[in-house]
Design an enzyme around this catalytic site. Structure first.
Site, mmCIF file in Angstrom:
data_model
loop_
_atom_site.group_PDB
_atom_site.id
_atom_site.type_symbol
_atom_site.label_atom_id
_atom_site.label_comp_id
_atom_site.label_asym_id
_atom_site.label_seq_id
_atom_site.Cartn_x
_atom_site.Cartn_y
_atom_site.Cartn_z
ATOM 1 N N CYS A 193 -37.958 -72.606 36.132
ATOM 2 C CA CYS A 193 -36.855 -71.617 37.274
ATOM 3 C C CYS A 193 -36.572 -72.362 38.452
ATOM 4 O O CYS A 193 -35.835 -72.859 39.336
ATOM 5 C CB CYS A 193 -36.306 -69.911 37.808
ATOM 6 S SG CYS A 193 -35.307 -69.651 35.922
ATOM 7 N N HIS A 195 -31.071 -70.091 44.358
ATOM 8 C CA HIS A 195 -31.278 -70.300 42.519
ATOM 9 C C HIS A 195 -30.822 -68.682 42.124
ATOM 10 O O HIS A 195 -30.737 -68.074 42.852
ATOM 11 C CB HIS A 195 -32.874 -70.113 42.366
ATOM 12 C CG HIS A 195 -33.217 -69.293 40.777
ATOM 13 N ND1 HIS A 195 -32.482 -70.399 39.958
ATOM 14 C CD2 HIS A 195 -33.470 -68.063 39.932
ATOM 15 C CE1 HIS A 195 -32.354 -69.407 38.433
ATOM 16 N NE2 HIS A 195 -33.570 -68.729 38.462
ATOM 17 N N ASN A 254 -27.594 -67.466 34.843
ATOM 18 C CA ASN A 254 -28.778 -67.772 35.862
ATOM 19 C C ASN A 254 -29.534 -69.001 34.159
ATOM 20 O O ASN A 254 -29.978 -69.030 33.639
ATOM 21 C CB ASN A 254 -29.974 -67.156 35.668
ATOM 22 C CG ASN A 254 -31.465 -67.625 35.873
ATOM 23 O OD1 ASN A 254 -31.932 -68.825 35.914
ATOM 24 N ND2 ASN A 254 -32.624 -66.752 35.766
HETATM 25 N N1 ACO Z 1 -25.776 -53.833 28.169
HETATM 26 C C1 ACO Z 1 -26.179 -52.713 28.768
HETATM 27 N N2 ACO Z 1 -27.114 -51.388 28.495
HETATM 28 C C2 ACO Z 1 -28.503 -52.760 28.934
HETATM 29 C C3 ACO Z 1 -28.390 -54.100 29.337
HETATM 30 C C4 ACO Z 1 -27.476 -54.862 28.436
HETATM 31 N N3 ACO Z 1 -27.306 -55.901 28.669
HETATM 32 N N4 ACO Z 1 -29.916 -54.242 29.282
HETATM 33 C C5 ACO Z 1 -30.207 -54.130 29.821
HETATM 34 N N5 ACO Z 1 -29.525 -52.201 29.126
HETATM 35 C C6 ACO Z 1 -30.015 -50.743 29.393
HETATM 36 C C7 ACO Z 1 -31.833 -50.614 29.117
HETATM 37 O O1 ACO Z 1 -31.641 -50.397 27.456
HETATM 38 C C8 ACO Z 1 -32.058 -49.173 29.838
HETATM 39 O O2 ACO Z 1 -31.327 -48.124 29.309
HETATM 40 P P1 ACO Z 1 -32.757 -46.773 28.532
HETATM 41 O O3 ACO Z 1 -32.310 -45.954 30.399
HETATM 42 O O4 ACO Z 1 -31.047 -46.062 27.842
HETATM 43 O O5 ACO Z 1 -33.256 -46.970 28.018
HETATM 44 C C9 ACO Z 1 -30.696 -49.613 31.166
HETATM 45 O O6 ACO Z 1 -30.052 -50.718 30.553
HETATM 46 C C10 ACO Z 1 -31.737 -50.067 32.112
HETATM 47 O O7 ACO Z 1 -32.703 -51.172 31.889
HETATM 48 P P2 ACO Z 1 -33.690 -52.113 32.701
HETATM 49 O O8 ACO Z 1 -34.037 -52.865 32.386
HETATM 50 O O9 ACO Z 1 -34.674 -50.938 33.636
HETATM 51 O O10 ACO Z 1 -32.694 -52.535 33.648
HETATM 52 P P3 ACO Z 1 -32.566 -53.498 35.512
HETATM 53 O O11 ACO Z 1 -32.288 -51.633 36.377
HETATM 54 O O12 ACO Z 1 -34.050 -53.197 35.829
HETATM 55 O O13 ACO Z 1 -31.635 -54.046 35.195
HETATM 56 C C11 ACO Z 1 -31.983 -56.419 34.895
HETATM 57 C C12 ACO Z 1 -32.312 -54.639 34.271
HETATM 58 C C13 ACO Z 1 -30.636 -56.669 35.844
HETATM 59 C C14 ACO Z 1 -32.841 -57.732 33.992
HETATM 60 C C15 ACO Z 1 -32.986 -56.512 36.288
HETATM 61 O O14 ACO Z 1 -34.286 -56.046 35.718
HETATM 62 C C16 ACO Z 1 -33.130 -57.607 37.094
HETATM 63 O O15 ACO Z 1 -32.507 -58.627 37.227
HETATM 64 N N6 ACO Z 1 -34.227 -58.227 36.780
HETATM 65 C C17 ACO Z 1 -34.984 -59.914 37.756
HETATM 66 C C18 ACO Z 1 -34.936 -60.664 36.510
HETATM 67 C C19 ACO Z 1 -34.380 -61.711 37.007
HETATM 68 O O16 ACO Z 1 -33.273 -62.214 37.005
HETATM 69 N N7 ACO Z 1 -35.092 -63.168 35.624
HETATM 70 C C20 ACO Z 1 -34.275 -63.728 35.773
HETATM 71 C C21 ACO Z 1 -35.437 -65.058 35.964
HETATM 72 S S1 ACO Z 1 -36.559 -65.058 37.136
HETATM 73 C C22 ACO Z 1 -35.404 -65.646 38.144
HETATM 74 O O17 ACO Z 1 -34.978 -66.056 38.377
HETATM 75 C C23 ACO Z 1 -35.630 -65.069 39.640
#
Ligand code: ACO
Length: 330
Positions: free
Chosen positions: A119, A257, A287
């Protein structure tokens, strides 16, 4: 490097971008993935992404973006003597996808190669091209970020597959010497790059030619990536602004980004930046990894938000971990 006053700097002569034909909304995705528009919107701000058809590749998208950027700069392929293409999803393991672009735009001399910083790839490519121009290795460069992340997504993993999209963006860089009395010279004023390989396992692909012999799929610890992103991005933006003697008050536009609307909000808050100064396209493109910064830049240039003379901060973080930023007067 001398940031103000007379100097030879790399200026952005034109921007371009390209997207696959097929747009996929959250609702459409929810037909095949166990997710919902509500969850994706609330957690990420993403509403839609573009997904490449089999005949659309990183190379074809890069060529589309390159041609658009050349047209905007009023230049031909033969005028370019350097292509630096950032991608984590090349058409082939080798040769570099940059050489496909080179052939397609009718450029027969010069250099063409890919860089891999996921990224952050566009920031790395921009910094490399800027250095090569200022040291006289090339005169005019195409810097491209292009990806087809849809090819390396695990469509069974709802925690990652909803976050990414495909696309490409490009800029043409040329050298310009500012006048001695120019207090606001245009061009790339500074760039800063970082990497910390200890965080490999937070975001990686579980395959590759030298390990499994397969292409592999994206694996991510989302929460930890989020935490690192906000800290590292705020820090590197402060670093580059400080180096050119400016503060967030001097910035016209941040072109970040586009990973996640919540990362953009949290980073802007940390820097005391008004959210109105942040270019947001993650809602429409998701993304797109290395493509996201030049795609957002081209979008905001073409819709008139970014104007000549505006002070821009570009920033990105991605797998590695890698991160970086640049201050550019457009
Ligand atoms: N749809 C519905 N539910 C979902 C999904 C989905 N697509 N994905 C995960 N869940 C559920 C999980 O199973 C979990 O359920 P549970 O509580 O019953 O176990 C719940 O949602 C919470 O999951 P988490 O992974 O803890 O959710 P979080 O609040 O951390 O959000 C996310 C996830 C959006 C990926 C977040 O962590 C994030 O944005 N991280 C940054 C990652 C990123 O942007 N990476 C890109 C590359 S790096 C960069 O570019 C900077």
């Amino acid at each position: 490097m001398n940031h103000q006053g007379p100097a030879e700097r790399s200026v952005i002569l034109g921007t371009g971008s390209a997207l696959p034909a097929r747009r996929v909304t959250n609702a459409e995705l929810a037909e095949t993935v166990d997710t919902s528009d509500e969850w994706i919107t609330e957690r990420t701000g993403i509403k839609a992404r573009y997904i490449a058809a089999p005949e659309e590749t990183t190379g074809t998208l890069a060529i589309g973006a390159a041609r658009a950027a050349l047209a905007a700069a009023d230049l031909k392929g033969a005028d370019i003597d350097l292509i630096v293409l950032a991608t984590a999803t090349p058409d082939h393991t080798f040769p570099a996808t940059a050489t496909k672009v080179q052939a397609a735009i009718g450029m027969t001399g010069g250099m063409a190669f890919d860089v891999a910083a996921v990224c952050s790839g566009f920031l790395y490519a921009l910094s490399v091209a800027d250095s090569m121009l200022r040291t006289g290795m090339a005169r005019k460069a195409l810097v491209i970020g292009a990806e087809t992340f849809s090819r390396i997504l695990d469509w069974e993993d709802r925690g990652t597959c909803v976050l990414f999209g495909d696309g490409a963006g490009a800029v043409v860089l040329g050298l310009e010497t500012s006048e001695a009395d120019d207090s606001a010279p245009r061009g790339i004023l500074t760039t800063e790059l970082h990497a910390d390989g200890r965080h490999h396992d937070l975001l990686y692909v579980d395959g590759g030619p030298s390990t499994t012999g397969t292409v592999g799929k994206v694996r991510m610890k989302g929460r930890e990536v989020f935490r690192h992103a906000v800290v590292n991005l705020a820090e590197v933006m402060e670093q580059v602004l400080h180096r050119v003697g400016m503060t967030s008050a001097d910035v016209d536009w941040v072109v970040p980004h586009q990973a996640n609307a919540r990362i953009l909000d949290a980073t802007a808050r940390k820097l005391n930046l008004s959210p109105e100064k942040v270019v947001v396209t993650v809602d429409q493109h998701a993304n797109t990894s290395a493509a996201s910064v030049p795609l957002a830049l081209d979008t905001a240039v073409r819709d008139g938000r970014i104007k000549r003379g505006d002070l821009l901060v570009l920033e990105a973080m991605g797998g590695g971990l890698t991160w970086g930023a640049a201050v550019v007067r457009y």
